[in-house]
Design an enzyme around this catalytic site. Structure first.
Site, PDB file in Angstrom:
ATOM      1  N   ASP A 202      -6.142  40.992 -39.788  1.00 21.75           N
ATOM      2  CA  ASP A 202      -4.660  40.791 -39.303  1.00 21.75           C
ATOM      3  C   ASP A 202      -4.424  42.292 -38.775  1.00 21.75           C
ATOM      4  O   ASP A 202      -4.965  43.114 -39.008  1.00 21.75           O
ATOM      5  CB  ASP A 202      -3.707  40.448 -40.504  1.00 21.75           C
ATOM      6  CG  ASP A 202      -2.322  40.051 -39.888  1.00 21.75           C
ATOM      7  OD1 ASP A 202      -2.180  40.124 -38.938  1.00 21.75           O
ATOM      8  OD2 ASP A 202      -1.738  39.468 -40.881  1.00 21.75           O
TER       9      ASP A 202
HETATM   10  C1  BGC Z   1       0.816  38.872 -38.197  1.00 22.05           C
HETATM   11  C2  BGC Z   1       0.031  37.941 -37.564  1.00 22.05           C
HETATM   12  C3  BGC Z   1       0.001  37.736 -36.048  1.00 22.05           C
HETATM   13  C4  BGC Z   1      -0.523  39.176 -35.610  1.00 22.05           C
HETATM   14  C5  BGC Z   1      -0.568  39.567 -34.183  1.00 22.05           C
HETATM   15  C6  BGC Z   1       0.660  40.380 -37.613  1.00 22.05           C
HETATM   16  O1  BGC Z   1       1.612  41.162 -37.920  1.00 22.05           O
HETATM   17  O2  BGC Z   1       0.899  38.887 -39.456  1.00 22.05           O
HETATM   18  O3  BGC Z   1       0.123  36.436 -38.039  1.00 22.05           O
HETATM   19  O4  BGC Z   1      -1.103  36.927 -35.687  1.00 22.05           O
HETATM   20  O5  BGC Z   1       0.469  40.165 -36.136  1.00 22.05           O
HETATM   21  O6  BGC Z   1       0.534  39.489 -33.793  1.00 22.05           O
END
Ligand code: BGC
Length: 746
Positions: free
Chosen positions: A273
């Site tokens: 993530d």
């Molecule tokens: C989120 C993810 C997301 C990623 C990219 C993170 O803060 O938890 O679900 O895909 O950001 O935007």
């Protein structure tokens, strides 16, 4: 004789030509490197590409080069990997190294309903349509990794991100996630299932260590991920921010090495993530393949061009160069990423995709209509009869507020979004007079990462005046449609923080109570991705669960309200009367503190808790009404007893006894009344959405095997089905079982 001679010479010429052509084809082929030859198995292509890559190229491939991309190997013609959020639509382009908008004018997408709505369809065909359409949008935009779908289990109604997930039941989410993934990936776009695992609250998501027993982990929190990997064949998975057994989940030995790879045989790519990596050594050895979004060690937040300092960048290279670690793990990571490239960007046969098309609008609308849930309809206030209702009052901020902007990473720049008010007006046309009043002021912001809704929702009048105006409008109308609920601002249905209470915000309870006093034909449409308390439930005759419905929100809602479409959605999670009717809250185990949370309720999540403690929910899991009626026959089983290797089939007849076409979700629950361990009263193990004309009947069959009867035995680390008698219960919701039968496992 002569004829034979001619034939022989012809045969000779053809043979000669074939040999010459064959040789040149073989030559041409031998000039095509194996990795570029799509007649070769992917494994061979991967190995060939890998051996041509330099150490630096390998290191470059495993971490980001921009907010959403990582490099391929330009020298070898292997394209960059481009990820995109997210589960409900393709995110607009941001700058290379900033979250702010790149300002493209051709990146306005189709916004699909939130995944809670998809789950509420209880319809595998809708999940396939969703995945296929979204995959086409990603492909068109040249993204080869879609950051979605999300399948974290709905543990508490306060989790800010529940709207992006598929509800509280592991079986339902498993069944919905599989076709979604297949639909996405048939476009040559990898689905990246998130957030693995145990990311069930937003508060403290980066620091909290989740304590959960193995049985609960395997029975409740893992099944949807396992189905995504093994049945959906997902090409990527995203680690979550939180910790488990003291390790961050993006580089977690137990979850990634032991479960995901060893137990489930996952061959795809593990993506971190954004900013979820915290340690180079763990990132090398604990199953992570690609690092994204880190604000790296020693650099202040926001410092640009930090990519070389990522944990899997220069620090890893330095360890290799100094001989402290080898390159075996690096090669494994690169192999997996190359495999993903060959399945996506390097697949010459993948389709081209399409973007924000009419076809996608129809898909978004269909899914929205299929997922809207009719919670209550006393006195048949719905559908609105346009022959009688001459004035329709529409009240509430959510009737006009754009919901595709906001909520965190799933925020979109939609090509358009039809508000409930506009949808109702367009459908009603000149048949009735539609009058609008706001009733309350909630969130007036309209910007996420630079995407502007363009709406000015500021209203400085005193709240009492705004409410009085609404009551006045409502009093004079034939029907009142109140459209309220939550929105995507912080502490509501949004990433990064949780809700602070189960109640509706902005004094809506008071407004609804007053509306019910001035007009008995009141319909409340709750727009949310979460359960909300409804202290006014007995005063309001009709209640609709509207979800975040995407571009076609207003059109879909209007077709349900006037009855063009007969509602058929069912709740994918329980609506408790009060917060303490939910296990995690009853035990004061949500959200824990910033360091630890213990899932004290264990396997008793959602309806499993309510049923164990005989708590009557406000609306039960699986509940959803229709404008027609269904009659269930008696469920029968094809066998009275089975052995562990048998399958058993249950059949039940369902008839549409009303006067409209309708769809019904027939649900199968299995109960194990006597067991050596505590088991839920019953668990969902099958469902089928069928469509019936008035008077029509169909036989629905469910075939299950011992997996539907098993629990996870932590001591054995295996699934166990104990001999004895079981019940198969068939119904229209978890709280409305129509028929049951017993059978024995020998
Ligand atoms: C989120 C993810 C997301 C990623 C990219 C993170 O803060 O938890 O679900 O895909 O950001 O935007």
């Amino acid at each position: 004789m002569r004829l034979a001679y001619i034939n022989a010479s012809r045969i000779f010429k053809v043979l000669a030509l074939t040999i010459v052509l064959g040789i040149s084809a073989a030559r041409a082929q031998s000039q095509t490197p194996v990795y570029l030859d799509d007649n070769q198995p992917i494994k061979n292509r991967v190995e060939d590409a890998l051996k041509r890559m330099t150490l630096k190229e390998k290191i470059a491939m495993i971490h980001a080069q921009s907010k959403f991309s990582s490099p391929g190997v330009p020298r070898l013609g292997i394209p960059d990997n481009w990820t995109t959020d997210g589960p409900h639509g393709i995110r607009p382009e941001v700058l290379w190294d900033e979250w702010s908008q790149a300002g493209w004018t051709n990146d306005s997408c189709m916004a699909f309903p939130a995944l809670t709505c998809l789950a509420a369809t209880w319809h595998k065909d809708m999940a396939m349509l969703y995945g296929k359409s979204l995959g086409e949008e990603a492909r068109y935009r040249n993204k080869n990794i879609l950051l979605g779908p999300g399948v974290n289990i709905y543990r508490s109604p306060l989790n800010g991100r529940n709207f992006e997930y598929m509800g509280e039941d592991p079986y339902l989410s498993s069944q919905i996630v599989v076709p979604y993934i297949k639909g996405v990936q048939q476009n040559g776009v990898a689905a990246c299932v998130k957030h693995f695992a145990l990311n069930n609250s937003e508060g403290n998501r980066n620091t909290v260590n989740v304590n959960v027993d193995d049985r609960t982990l395997y029975e409740i929190y893992l099944p949807a991920f396992k189905a995504a990997v093994q049945e959906g064949g997902a090409w990527a998975i995203m680690g979550s921010y939180n910790l488990y057994k003291g390790q961050h989940c993006c580089h977690n030995e137990y979850l990634l090495n032991n479960i995901l790879r060893k137990e489930w045989g996952f061959e795809g790519v593990v993506v971190s993530d954004w900013g979820g990596v915290h340690d180079t050594h763990q990132a090398i050895f604990n199953g992570l393949d690609m690092e994204f979004g880190t604000w790296t060690n020693g650099l202040s937040k926001g410092k640009s061009k930090a990519y070389d300092n990522y944990y899997l960048a220069d620090p890893y290279l330095a360890l290799i160069n100094s001989g402290q670690v080898g390159t075996k793990e690096l090669d494994e990571k690169v192999r997996r990423i190359l495999r993903l490239s060959f399945l996506t960007t390097m697949n010459k046969k993948r389709p081209f995709g399409s973007f924000a098309t009419e076809e996608h609008a129809l898909a978004a609308r269909k899914i929205a209509e299929d997922g809207i849930v009719l919670l209550k309809n006393k006195g048949n206030v719905l559908p609105i009869n346009l022959n009688k209702a001459k004035t329709i009052a529409v009240i509430g901020e959510n009737a006009v507020k754009m919901m595709t902007v906001g909520g965190g990473s799933s925020s979109l720049k939609a090509r358009y979004e039809i508000s409930p008010l506009d949808g109702i007006k367009a459908r009603v046309g000149t048949q009735a007079n539609v009058v609008y009043a706001r009733g309350y002021v909630g969130d007036t912001t309209g910007n996420y990462n630079g995407v502007e809704t363009g709406q000015n929702l500021v209203d400085k009048r005193p709240a009492s005046q705004i409410m009085a105006e609404a009551l006045d409008v409502a009093r004079k109308a034939d029907v009142v449609v109140f459209v309220g609920g939550l929105n995507k601002s912080d502490n509501q249905d949004a990433e990064g923080a949780d809700r602070q209470s189960l109640s509706l915000p902005y004094n809506q309870d008071k407004l609804i109570t007053e509306l019910a006093k001035v007009n008995k034909n009141l319909v409340v449409v709750n727009i949310s991705g979460n359960a909300v308390a409804m202290p006014w439930v007995n005063q309001v005759p009709a209640i609709v669960q509207g979800w975040f419905l995407g571009s076609e929100a207003g059109t879909a809602l209007a077709s349900i309200l006037v009855g063009d479409v007969n509602p058929s959605g069912k709740l994918p999670f329980t609506f408790p009367v009060k917060l303490t009717d939910n296990g995690a809250h009853a035990l004061n185990a949500f959200p824990g503190n910033d360091k630890e949370v213990t899932y004290k309720e264990g396997i008793f999540v959602g309806y499993r808790w309510a049923e164990k403690h005989n708590i009557k929910p406000l609306f039960a899991f699986g509940h959803g009404l229709s404008y027609t009626t269904f009659q269930y026959g008696k469920v029968t089983a094809d066998k009275k007893s089975i052995t562990a290797s048998d399958k058993i089939t249950f059949s039940v007849n369902v008839k549409n006894t009303g006067s409209r076409d309708g769809e019904e979700v027939v649900q199968l629950y299995i109960s194990d009344p006597k067991s050596s361990v505590q088991r839920p009263v019953k668990e969902l193990k099958g469902f089928e959405k069928i469509s019936l004309k008035p008077g029509e009947q169909k036989t629905v069959t469910f075939t299950v095997d011992k997996s539907a009867l098993s629990f996870f035995d932590a001591a054995k680390h295996d699934w166990v089905a104990e001999p004895g008698s079981f019940e198969a219960l068939v119904g229209s919701s978890s709280a409305d079982i129509k028929t049951k039968t017993t059978f024995v496992l020998n």
